[in-house]
Design a protein around this motif. Structure first.
Motif, mmCIF file in Angstrom:
data_model
loop_
_atom_site.group_PDB
_atom_site.id
_atom_site.type_symbol
_atom_site.label_atom_id
_atom_site.label_comp_id
_atom_site.label_asym_id
_atom_site.label_seq_id
_atom_site.Cartn_x
_atom_site.Cartn_y
_atom_site.Cartn_z
ATOM 1 N N CYS A 16 0.813 -1.221 0.000
ATOM 2 C CA CYS A 16 0.000 0.000 0.000
ATOM 3 C C CYS A 16 0.846 1.270 0.000
ATOM 4 N N TYR A 26 5.049 -4.901 11.806
ATOM 5 C CA TYR A 26 5.041 -5.169 10.370
ATOM 6 C C TYR A 26 5.742 -6.484 10.108
ATOM 7 N N CYS A 47 2.661 -3.924 6.061
ATOM 8 C CA CYS A 47 1.969 -3.494 7.276
ATOM 9 C C CYS A 47 1.016 -4.616 7.714
ATOM 10 N N GLN A 49 -2.299 -4.772 7.967
ATOM 11 C CA GLN A 49 -3.455 -4.989 7.109
ATOM 12 C C GLN A 49 -3.076 -5.678 5.803
ATOM 13 N N CYS A 50 -1.998 -5.271 5.182
ATOM 14 C CA CYS A 50 -1.554 -5.911 3.940
ATOM 15 C C CYS A 50 -1.090 -7.345 4.196
ATOM 16 N N ILE A 52 -2.362 -9.355 6.439
ATOM 17 C CA ILE A 52 -3.599 -10.131 6.563
ATOM 18 C C ILE A 52 -4.211 -10.359 5.192
ATOM 19 N N ASP A 53 -4.256 -9.310 4.354
ATOM 20 C CA ASP A 53 -4.825 -9.428 3.004
ATOM 21 C C ASP A 53 -4.086 -10.453 2.151
#
Length: 72
Positions: A16, A26, A47, A49-50, A52-53
Motif C-alpha cells: 500500500c 510489520y 503493514c 493490514q496488507c 492479513i490481506d
C-alpha cells in the motif's frame, strides 16, 4: 523467511506504500520475483493490514483473547 518486526518509523509498506509509524508491527519476508516465499530473495515489508490481506498474518484465539501472529 518471515520476521515479525516493530517499526522505528522509517519503513514503507511495499503493497500500500504507506509509512509504517513508530512502534507499529510489520512483516519482513523474503520473496522471489513471482511473490513466492523464498529462502533468499528480495526482502519485502508489509503493514499488518496488507499482511492479513496477503494471507501472511492471522488472528488466533488464546485464553487471553485474540492475538495477531505472522507465523503458521
Amino acid at each position: 523467511m518471515r520476521r515479525g518486526c516493530i517499526s522505528l518509523g522509517g519503513i514503507r509498506c511495499d503493497k500500500c506504500e504507506r509509512i509504517i509509524p513508530h512502534s507499529e508491527r510489520y512483516l519482513a519476508i523474503d520473496e522471489d520475483e513471482k511473490g513466492n516465499e523464498a529462502e533468499k530473495g528480495q526482502t519485502k515489508h508489509y503493514c499488518v493490514q496488507c499482511s492479513i490481506d496477503k494471507g501472511f498474518a492471522h488472528y488466533k484465539e488464546e485464553k487471553d483473547g485474540r492475538v495477531l501472529t505472522f507465523f503458521q
